[in-house]
Design an enzyme around this catalytic site. Structure first.
Site, mmCIF file in Angstrom:
data_model
loop_
_atom_site.group_PDB
_atom_site.id
_atom_site.type_symbol
_atom_site.label_atom_id
_atom_site.label_comp_id
_atom_site.label_asym_id
_atom_site.label_seq_id
_atom_site.Cartn_x
_atom_site.Cartn_y
_atom_site.Cartn_z
ATOM 1 N N HIS A 95 9.517 -64.683 -6.223
ATOM 2 C CA HIS A 95 8.149 -64.217 -6.451
ATOM 3 C C HIS A 95 7.888 -64.237 -7.953
ATOM 4 O O HIS A 95 8.824 -64.175 -8.760
ATOM 5 C CB HIS A 95 7.971 -62.796 -5.933
ATOM 6 C CG HIS A 95 7.956 -62.697 -4.439
ATOM 7 N ND1 HIS A 95 7.367 -61.641 -3.780
ATOM 8 C CD2 HIS A 95 8.450 -63.510 -3.475
ATOM 9 C CE1 HIS A 95 7.503 -61.801 -2.475
ATOM 10 N NE2 HIS A 95 8.163 -62.936 -2.264
ATOM 11 N N GLU A 153 6.701 -62.016 -10.014
ATOM 12 C CA GLU A 153 7.152 -60.837 -10.753
ATOM 13 C C GLU A 153 8.660 -60.884 -10.997
ATOM 14 O O GLU A 153 9.131 -60.614 -12.108
ATOM 15 C CB GLU A 153 6.808 -59.553 -9.978
ATOM 16 C CG GLU A 153 5.333 -59.337 -9.753
ATOM 17 C CD GLU A 153 4.790 -59.950 -8.464
ATOM 18 O OE1 GLU A 153 3.740 -59.492 -8.003
ATOM 19 O OE2 GLU A 153 5.419 -60.887 -7.917
ATOM 20 N N CYS A 209 4.472 -56.727 -4.162
ATOM 21 C CA CYS A 209 4.989 -56.347 -2.852
ATOM 22 C C CYS A 209 6.082 -55.294 -3.073
ATOM 23 O O CYS A 209 6.472 -55.005 -4.210
ATOM 24 C CB CYS A 209 5.544 -57.565 -2.117
ATOM 25 S SG CYS A 209 7.068 -58.229 -2.830
ATOM 26 N N CYS A 250 9.126 -56.662 -5.110
ATOM 27 C CA CYS A 250 8.868 -56.814 -6.548
ATOM 28 C C CYS A 250 8.718 -55.462 -7.228
ATOM 29 O O CYS A 250 9.194 -55.268 -8.352
ATOM 30 C CB CYS A 250 7.629 -57.675 -6.766
ATOM 31 S SG CYS A 250 7.876 -59.396 -6.257
#
Length: 162
Positions: free
Chosen positions: A59, A61, A89, A92
């Protein structure tokens, strides 16, 4: 006469994170982007290339946090700010917590539609979890970028249908 350099603010950094989301789409990734800023300097940038690398942890992040670790040669990012185009999310958010990120700024909250499409793990409330953690991260939502982020998601969805 010296020109006074203006300090960047949260909106300026969030624009950079959104530019990362656009870059992610260009490279075949999910429309999410992130940057890590420490002492007013952009330390690292991340995009979301989960499908491209067959890695569910790729992801934006987490990518930005991993790069910041390497650049700063530490696993504790105390005082750093994570700017994310979308609300992080749970995964993260948890990584940001373990990384000792002090503040997360994001420009688009997760929606019921995003959850139903599988873009999030569910309706988990990071605000509630943040309150229950041993260390709280300052969470800042700047709604100015919501429409732009949703438009980018829509573009990405339409591009995938073709």
């Amino acid at each position: 006469m010296k020109r006074k350099i203006q300090k960047r603010n949260d909106k300026d950094y969030l624009r950079i994170a959104i530019a990362q989301a656009k870059e992610s789409v260009k490279k075949g990734g999910f429309p999410a982007g992130a940057i890590v800023v420490k002492n007013g300097k952009v330390v690292s940038r991340g995009i979301s290339l989960t499908e491209r690398f067959n890695d569910p942890t790729n992801h934006a992040e987490i990518s930005a946090i991993r790069k910041a670790y390497k650049i700063l040669k530490t696993v504790k990012l105390k005082g750093a700010v994570l700017y994310a185009s979308l609300q992080p999310c749970l995964m993260c958010f948890s990584v940001a917590n373990w990384a000792d990120i002090s503040k997360i700024v994001f420009g688009c909250k997760k929606t019921v539609q995003m959850i139903s499409k599988g873009y999030y793990e569910g309706a988990t409330d990071i605000y509630r979890i943040n309150k229950e953690n041993n260390r709280q991260i300052k969470l800042v939502y700047i709604p100015d970028f919501e429409k732009l982020s949703l438009k980018l998601i829509n573009y990405w969805e339409n591009k995938r249908k073709k």
